[in-house]
Structure formats: C-alpha cells, structure tokens
Design a protein around this motif. Structure first.
Motif: not given
Length: 235
Positions: A2-6, A36-39, A49, A51, A136
C-alpha cells in the motif's frame, strides 16, 4: 504494498485524531481502516509514522509509532511578497507551485496598481497545505493577510530585501545578488508594475532594486521565478 498516505495534523501534540477534513478524506475517499499506516505532518518540520487505531464515517484516530524530525531543506528564511493577480486562478497556481519548490512565507501586497484588493487567504492556505502534503515538505509556509505596500516596506526584516521592477535599466539580476545563507524577502508587483513612488519608498527603506532577467514576465511567473532563484541559492 500500500502507498503510504500523508496527512496534515497541526494539533498532533494535543490530539490523536485527524482534523475533520483530513479524517473524511482518509476514511471516505481512501477507505483507510484500523491498522493502516500513514505519515502525519505537523507543518512545523516534523513527520510522524502513525497507525490508524479507529475509523468511523467522520472520525479517524491514530497512534504515533515514531517521531521523525526533518532536516531543513534550505538555508535561511525565504519570504515572497506579491500583488495578487486579477484572475485568482493564477495566484493559486503560483501558491501551489512555490510550495512544491520550497519557501517559508507569503504576503499579498495591496499596491497602487493592484488589480485585486481583496483576497480569501483561507482558500489559499488550503492550497498551501495540499501542496505541502503532495511534495512531502515538512513545513507549511506562513500565509499573511493582504498588507498595504507602505506598511510592508516599513516593517523590519532580517537579511536582504529586494524589489523587482522595470523602471531602471541595468538593474542587477536577483540571481547574482542573493546570498546562500541570509534570509531574503523579494517583492513582485502587479501587471502594471510598482509605481515609481513605491519603488522610491522601498529603496528608502533598504530594499534593493533587481531584475529577473530580460524577459517580460506575468506577475505569477515572476513570483515563481523569484522563489525558484531564492531556493536554488539557499540549497
């Protein structure tokens, strides 16, 4: 993978919940769920970072897994002051692209020949936030309200001060007079340029007249060129 979303979370030090607009985008558009992970970005130089710990139709809670302070991407404080264009789309385009390149502060000027005297900074700020996330960038540019030209040039500034205008021949080019370590503020006028009186007032307050080159540029193009030159000289 999965693409990490900001996501922009200016109150992350006080809350473990995404702002309402960011939460709706995360849950309704991106369909993010628990685990799900995100920034997260605080807009002040730090990434986190995180979750997703809980998600509903309108809310998205998170836990921070790691704090990641970001090194500055350029030296000094880069401040661009411009007269907004009559067509607001052009000013908004500038705000987006300048943020992608990188700068620190934006002020809109009310000049003698300004074609637009009122501006909705709330909408422009949303564009800055979106561009910060897309590119970013760890910091959100400061956005100031419309400021009268006379008041602006009489304010104290650290570092070098420049005014781009076309009233004199053989002005030094901005790229040749920028320092790679000093703060810098650059002013860009409206389509009709600054008035001669405005240029004289700026110079009396320590601003140096400069050129952006031989081409005649639209206001938003000139402003973007100025940001690009500032950024290049400070990276």
């Amino acid at each position: 993978m999965k693409e990490i979303r900001y996501f922009y979370t200016p109150d992350i030090r006080k809350s473990n919940e995404l702002p309402e607009e960011e939460a709706q985008h995360a849950v309704r558009v991106l369909r993010m769920t628990e685990g799900d992970e995100m920034v997260l970005m605080d807009g002040c130089g730090t990434f986190y970072k995180a979750t997703v710990s809980a998600a509903t139709n309108k809310r998205c809670l998170f836990t921070v897994d790691e704090e990641m302070p970001q090194d500055p991407q350029w030296k000094g404080h880069l401040h661009l002051a411009m007269a907004p264009t009559k067509n607001m789309d052009r000013t908004e385009w500038f705000a987006e692209k300048a943020t992608e390149i990188g700068f620190d502060e934006l002020t809109f000027l009310n000049c003698r020949w300004s074609e637009r005297k009122v501006i909705k900074t709330e909408r422009v700020n949303k564009i800055l936030v979106s561009a910060m996330k897309q590119s970013h960038k760890p910091s959100l540019p400061i956005l100031n309200e419309m400021t009268d030209f006379k008041k602006f040039v009489q304010q104290p500034f650290e570092g070098k001060k420049f005014i781009c205008h076309c009233h004199e021949d053989n002005l030094p080019e901005l790229r040749h007079v920028l320092s790679d370590s000093e703060d810098a503020v650059v002013m860009i006028g409206p389509e009709g340029d600054f008035s001669e009186d405005e240029v004289a007032l700026a110079q009396a307050n320590g601003f140096v007249g400069v050129s952006l080159g031989k081409s005649r540029l639209r206001t938003e193009t000139a402003a973007l060129v100025a940001v690009h030159l500032m950024h290049l000289s400070h990276t």
